[in-house]
Design a protein around this motif. Structure first.
Motif, PDB file in Angstrom:
ATOM      1  N   THR B  72     -45.675  40.391 115.658  1.00 37.14           N
ATOM      2  CA  THR B  72     -45.351  39.505 116.745  1.00 37.14           C
ATOM      3  C   THR B  72     -46.715  39.283 117.480  1.00 37.14           C
ATOM      4  O   THR B  72     -47.422  40.244 117.956  1.00 37.14           O
ATOM      5  N   ASN B 115     -45.132  37.308 127.688  1.00 39.18           N
ATOM      6  CA  ASN B 115     -43.954  38.212 127.132  1.00 39.18           C
ATOM      7  C   ASN B 115     -44.498  39.605 127.040  1.00 39.18           C
ATOM      8  O   ASN B 115     -43.721  40.411 126.048  1.00 39.18           O
ATOM      9  N   TRP B 116     -45.535  40.060 127.226  1.00 41.70           N
ATOM     10  CA  TRP B 116     -46.256  41.422 126.896  1.00 41.70           C
ATOM     11  C   TRP B 116     -46.356  42.106 128.237  1.00 41.70           C
ATOM     12  O   TRP B 116     -46.835  41.605 129.225  1.00 41.70           O
TER      13      TRP B 116
ATOM     14  N   GLU C  70     -38.863  46.844 122.947  1.00 40.85           N
ATOM     15  CA  GLU C  70     -38.823  45.485 122.102  1.00 40.85           C
ATOM     16  C   GLU C  70     -37.441  44.917 123.036  1.00 40.85           C
ATOM     17  O   GLU C  70     -36.420  45.420 122.708  1.00 40.85           O
ATOM     18  N   ASN C 107     -42.265  44.353 125.186  1.00 47.37           N
ATOM     19  CA  ASN C 107     -42.518  42.836 124.413  1.00 47.37           C
ATOM     20  C   ASN C 107     -41.041  42.161 124.156  1.00 47.37           C
ATOM     21  O   ASN C 107     -40.214  42.544 123.958  1.00 47.37           O
TER      22      ASN C 107
END
Lengths: 127, 127, 127
Positions: B72, B115-116, C70, C107
Motif C-alpha cells: 500500500t 491517508n497516512w 489499518e 493507514n
C-alpha cells in the motif's frame, strides 16, 4: 487477480476452509467474470479474542462463525455485479460449508489492472 | 509510507524473512522514489492449508515457496514505475533469498498521501 | 463499515487489545461519523521478527509497542476529518492502554459504500 483474504474461526478443518474458498471463488467466476484458474486465497484463523464485531449491525444476528471476506480485484465491476456477487457468495457458503447468511461479511477493494504482477515481474493486465 | 505485507511459508528463518523484506524495500527505494528510512513491513507466516493459489495462472509454475506481497503506497506512480518495481522486486528476491520468479506475486493498493499517520497523530504527507 | 485491522505485539492481554479496539472505535464514532454499533475489528498478534519498522521515520522514536492500524472505510471524509481522526486515535490510545504517540501508525483505505456487504448478501450502503 482477485486476492481474497478470508478471516474465519480458528480450528476449522482443511475441508471447511476449502469449502469456504470454493464458495467465494465459484461466485467470482460465475458472476464477476473472473477466470476459473485465477485463484489466490489466503486464510487467517482468528481466535475469539482477536475479533470484535458488533453482533447486530446491518440487521444480522452474528455468531462466532463470523467469516470476514476481503476481496481485492480490478476496478470496473458495476453495482449490479457487486450485488450479484454478494448474493452468490452468501448462497454458496450457506450451501457448503453451511455458514448462516448473518455471518458472511464482505468487503471489496478495487485497483487498476496494472497493479498486479502474478509472476516473473510482469504486469499481465497492464494496458 | 509504503505499508508492505508479505505472506510467506511458515518456518522460514529470521534471515530469510529479512532478505525478502530487504529485497522489496530496496526495490521501492531504487525505482519508486521511496525514502530509504520509510520502511514498514509485516510478515505473515502461512501454513500450506491456508493458501490456495492456482499453480499456473499467469504463465507460472508455482511452488510452495509462493510469496504474496501486498504494497500500500501513495497514488501517482506511473505504469512505467510500477513495471520497473515488479521487475526489480523479482530480480532482488531471485538473488536473495533465492525465490524463483514464478513464486513472486505482487499487488499494489494506492491511497492519497493524506491517508497516512506515521506517529503522533500527524498527517505528514497531507497537502 | 469500517473494517479495522490492528497489528500489535504478541502476548498482550485480552483487556489490552480491547482497550486498543475501543480507542480506535470511539475515535471513529466521535470524529468520523461512524455509527456506534458499526464495529468490525481484527487483531493480529505479531512476533518481533515479523515486523520491520524504521525506528525514526516521521520524527518518531518507535519501540516494540508499535501498533499498526489499518482502517478501510467509505470514501468522502475530508482532510480535516482525517486529521481529527488521527489525533483522536492517538489521544485515546495514549490514555488507555497507554501507547506512546510515537508507536501509533495509521493507514486509511477508502472504498465506495457499495463495496460492503455486512450480512445476508445485501449491499446496505449501495445507492
Amino acid at each position: 487477480m482477485p486476492l481474497v483474504k478470508i478471516h474465519l474461526p480458528k480450528g476449522k478443518s482443511k475441508e471447511y476452509k476449502r469449502a469456504v474458498g470454493d464458495g467465494v471463488h465459484h461466485a467470482l467466476v460465475k458472476v464477476a467474470n473472473v477466470p476459473p484458474d485465477d485463484r489466490f486465497q489466503l486464510f487467517f484463523e482468528t481466535e475469539p479474542q482477536n475479533v470484535i464485531a458488533d453482533p447486530n449491525y446491518g440487521k444480522a444476528q452474528r455468531s462466532p462463525q463470523l467469516t470476514i471476506i476481503e476481496i481485492t480485484f480490478n476496478l470496473g465491476r458495476t453495482l449490479e455485479t457487486k450485488k450479484a456477487l454478494y448474493a452468490q457468495i452468501v448462497n454458496n457458503l450457506g450451501a457448503e460449508p453451511g455458514i448462516p447468511s448473518d455471518d458472511v461479511f464482505i468487503n471489496l477493494v478495487e485497483v487498476p489492472g496494472e497493479n498486479w504482477s502474478f509472476a516473473h515481474g510482469t504486469a499481465m493486465y497492464a494496458p
